[in-house]
Scaffold this motif. Sequence first.
Motif, PDB file in Angstrom:
ATOM      1  N   MET A 300      10.777   4.200  -4.638  1.00  0.00           N
ATOM      2  CA  MET A 300      10.949   4.720  -5.570  1.00  0.00           C
ATOM      3  C   MET A 300      10.906   5.032  -6.692  1.00  0.00           C
ATOM      4  O   MET A 300      11.158   5.290  -7.664  1.00  0.00           O
ATOM      5  CB  MET A 300      12.793   5.513  -5.529  1.00  0.00           C
ATOM      6  N   ASN A 301      11.149   3.358  -6.885  1.00  0.00           N
ATOM      7  CA  ASN A 301      11.885   2.188  -8.318  1.00  0.00           C
ATOM      8  C   ASN A 301      10.450   1.987  -8.641  1.00  0.00           C
ATOM      9  O   ASN A 301       9.614   2.470  -9.630  1.00  0.00           O
ATOM     10  CB  ASN A 301      12.906   2.058  -7.866  1.00  0.00           C
ATOM     11  N   VAL A 302       9.799   1.096  -7.675  1.00  0.00           N
ATOM     12  CA  VAL A 302       8.316   0.569  -8.289  1.00  0.00           C
ATOM     13  C   VAL A 302       7.723   1.485  -8.159  1.00  0.00           C
ATOM     14  O   VAL A 302       6.600   1.859  -9.212  1.00  0.00           O
ATOM     15  CB  VAL A 302       8.087  -0.489  -7.099  1.00  0.00           C
ATOM     16  N   ARG A 303       7.562   2.986  -7.503  1.00  0.00           N
ATOM     17  CA  ARG A 303       5.896   3.241  -7.725  1.00  0.00           C
ATOM     18  C   ARG A 303       6.304   5.073  -8.087  1.00  0.00           C
ATOM     19  O   ARG A 303       6.164   4.759  -9.170  1.00  0.00           O
ATOM     20  CB  ARG A 303       5.819   3.995  -6.154  1.00  0.00           C
ATOM     21  N   GLU A 304       6.917   5.234  -8.088  1.00  0.00           N
ATOM     22  CA  GLU A 304       7.481   6.818  -8.767  1.00  0.00           C
ATOM     23  C   GLU A 304       8.146   6.689 -10.385  1.00  0.00           C
ATOM     24  O   GLU A 304       7.514   7.728 -11.254  1.00  0.00           O
ATOM     25  CB  GLU A 304       8.671   7.196  -7.377  1.00  0.00           C
ATOM     26  N   LYS A 305       9.252   5.885 -10.380  1.00  0.00           N
ATOM     27  CA  LYS A 305       9.892   5.831 -11.305  1.00  0.00           C
ATOM     28  C   LYS A 305       9.251   4.912 -12.505  1.00  0.00           C
ATOM     29  O   LYS A 305       8.799   5.273 -13.497  1.00  0.00           O
ATOM     30  CB  LYS A 305      11.204   5.373 -10.854  1.00  0.00           C
ATOM     31  N   ALA A 309       2.945   0.371  -9.376  1.00  0.00           N
ATOM     32  CA  ALA A 309       1.943   0.151  -7.484  1.00  0.00           C
ATOM     33  C   ALA A 309       1.419   1.429  -7.460  1.00  0.00           C
ATOM     34  O   ALA A 309       1.840   2.825  -7.131  1.00  0.00           O
ATOM     35  CB  ALA A 309       3.263  -0.034  -6.968  1.00  0.00           C
ATOM     36  N   TYR A 310       0.748   0.970  -6.522  1.00  0.00           N
ATOM     37  CA  TYR A 310      -0.326   2.059  -6.273  1.00  0.00           C
ATOM     38  C   TYR A 310      -0.557   1.888  -4.654  1.00  0.00           C
ATOM     39  O   TYR A 310       0.127   3.333  -4.548  1.00  0.00           O
ATOM     40  CB  TYR A 310      -2.123   1.304  -5.641  1.00  0.00           C
ATOM     41  N   TYR A 311       0.252   0.692  -3.638  1.00  0.00           N
ATOM     42  CA  TYR A 311       1.589   0.490  -2.305  1.00  0.00           C
ATOM     43  C   TYR A 311       2.437  -0.244  -2.687  1.00  0.00           C
ATOM     44  O   TYR A 311       2.435  -1.496  -3.548  1.00  0.00           O
ATOM     45  CB  TYR A 311       0.302   0.490  -1.869  1.00  0.00           C
ATOM     46  N   VAL A 312       3.095   0.274  -2.221  1.00  0.00           N
ATOM     47  CA  VAL A 312       4.667  -0.963  -1.950  1.00  0.00           C
ATOM     48  C   VAL A 312       5.341  -0.694  -0.653  1.00  0.00           C
ATOM     49  O   VAL A 312       5.450   0.589  -0.500  1.00  0.00           O
ATOM     50  CB  VAL A 312       5.395  -0.404  -3.092  1.00  0.00           C
ATOM     51  N   ASN A 313       5.306  -1.443  -0.161  1.00  0.00           N
ATOM     52  CA  ASN A 313       6.174  -1.993   0.765  1.00  0.00           C
ATOM     53  C   ASN A 313       6.483  -2.742   1.415  1.00  0.00           C
ATOM     54  O   ASN A 313       6.658  -4.079   0.838  1.00  0.00           O
ATOM     55  CB  ASN A 313       5.542  -1.046   1.904  1.00  0.00           C
ATOM     56  N   ALA A 314       7.410  -3.212   2.615  1.00  0.00           N
ATOM     57  CA  ALA A 314       8.686  -4.110   2.810  1.00  0.00           C
ATOM     58  C   ALA A 314       7.997  -4.002   4.558  1.00  0.00           C
ATOM     59  O   ALA A 314       8.211  -3.027   5.220  1.00  0.00           O
ATOM     60  CB  ALA A 314       9.944  -4.204   2.786  1.00  0.00           C
ATOM     61  N   ASN A 315       8.125  -5.042   5.241  1.00  0.00           N
ATOM     62  CA  ASN A 315       8.151  -5.293   6.385  1.00  0.00           C
ATOM     63  C   ASN A 315       8.952  -6.159   7.539  1.00  0.00           C
ATOM     64  O   ASN A 315       8.821  -7.389   6.228  1.00  0.00           O
ATOM     65  CB  ASN A 315       6.758  -5.317   6.979  1.00  0.00           C
ATOM     66  N   MET A 316       9.780  -6.584   7.934  1.00  0.00           N
ATOM     67  CA  MET A 316      10.486  -7.306   8.687  1.00  0.00           C
ATOM     68  C   MET A 316       9.368  -7.622   9.872  1.00  0.00           C
ATOM     69  O   MET A 316      10.152  -6.860  10.748  1.00  0.00           O
ATOM     70  CB  MET A 316      11.465  -7.179   8.640  1.00  0.00           C
TER      71      MET A 316
END
Length: 431
Positions: A300-305, A309-316
Amino acid sequence: MNVNTKQGTLINGMHVHLMPSKKFKTNTVEVKFQTKISRDTITRLALLPTVLRTGCLEYKTKAEVQEQLDNLYGAGIGIGAWKSGKNHILNFQMDMANEKFIPNENTLAEEAFSFLNKMIFHPNVIDGAFDEATVAKEKETLRRQLEAMKDNKMSYANTRLIDEMAEGEVYAIHGQGYAEDLEVITGKSLYDAYAKVLETARVDLFITGDFNSEKMESTIRKALVGLTDRETEAKSDEMTVFEEMKSVKEVKEVVEYEDIQQAKLHIGYRTHTNLQDEGVVPMLVGSMILGGYMGSLLFMNVREKHSLAYYVNANMDAFSDKLFIYSGIAGADYEKTMQIIDEQIEALQKGEFTDGVLEESKSLLISDLKASQDNAIGMIDDVYKQILTGITKSSVDFIEEVAAVDKEAIMKAASKLEKDTIFFLTSKEAN
């Protein structure tokens, strides 16, 4: 379901886990060989599944294997391998029709296990070596796959981030192998690696479907006999999937340059938790809030607002002490993107997210856990995870824990997050 998740029933050198269920009309079998990972052997272990799939002593070609599977009422077989923490898993999976639902058929299970026995324990080996032509062909296939992974810049950035962040850890060993190892692999050295697996691995067999347990156990004893001469399990019960968790002394920043249009900014964090710790479930929920879906803080912040970013996600990775953030950005936006990502980490730590985001994140995790119990492979994986970790929690247990997670628990878990390594792949023209 009454399953002794650690030991099962020891039959012919294997821990056998019978998981009868009326959910399924077919029977699913998995035989898993668990060994310790080594940099010296990983490429041979990565190559093994493709060579084993080509045939065995009795059925020497893929066509002959398929013909026999067709004779078994259209059974299917799959052979694969992967890393799990500090261990390597070689997996044989077979799906077969249930003779219970076939008129005048009462030997199918025995015939299927006999076929599986041949594929696992009687490979196409002559004079202690796999066929050299087959090995050469599969080596070339693996070489092309490794080159394709390097050409895929997202995959490359992931690999390089782990190389740098987990330097000196088993975690950094490439589960898919290394191209530079392929040249020296021969039919004999590959079979020697396989023979070592058969000699030293802990072996777990799972079968789920609608069957009579007593009859199925008798069938396994009779037909799956490849390990009956093995005297010990070579200390396999001493293996653990977990590595020692590490503190961050200083943030490592690695920049590489290539002629690319879209830069890759991938960041690794230490969570200081894993499946052994009570904070792991709040951290899993926190990683979902951070970057696990389209309503997450990062998206919502890096990509949309900010449209950075073309893509952005997190994974644990709950088997390790690591959380990763992946993003594709314009190279010139590095500083601004880093700043906003840092702000989202801080927001997670301060609990600056809505109750709606919290509940949606929990709901998505719970849906994934429930879905895993709707198929045979998911049920087997659930039990095998308990064996690998020694943690006797089922998916049902995790669902209850996820449902109970509140904002304070997430803030406490997220407060342990430490930025460890930044890997930035960009072009010189962008800087």
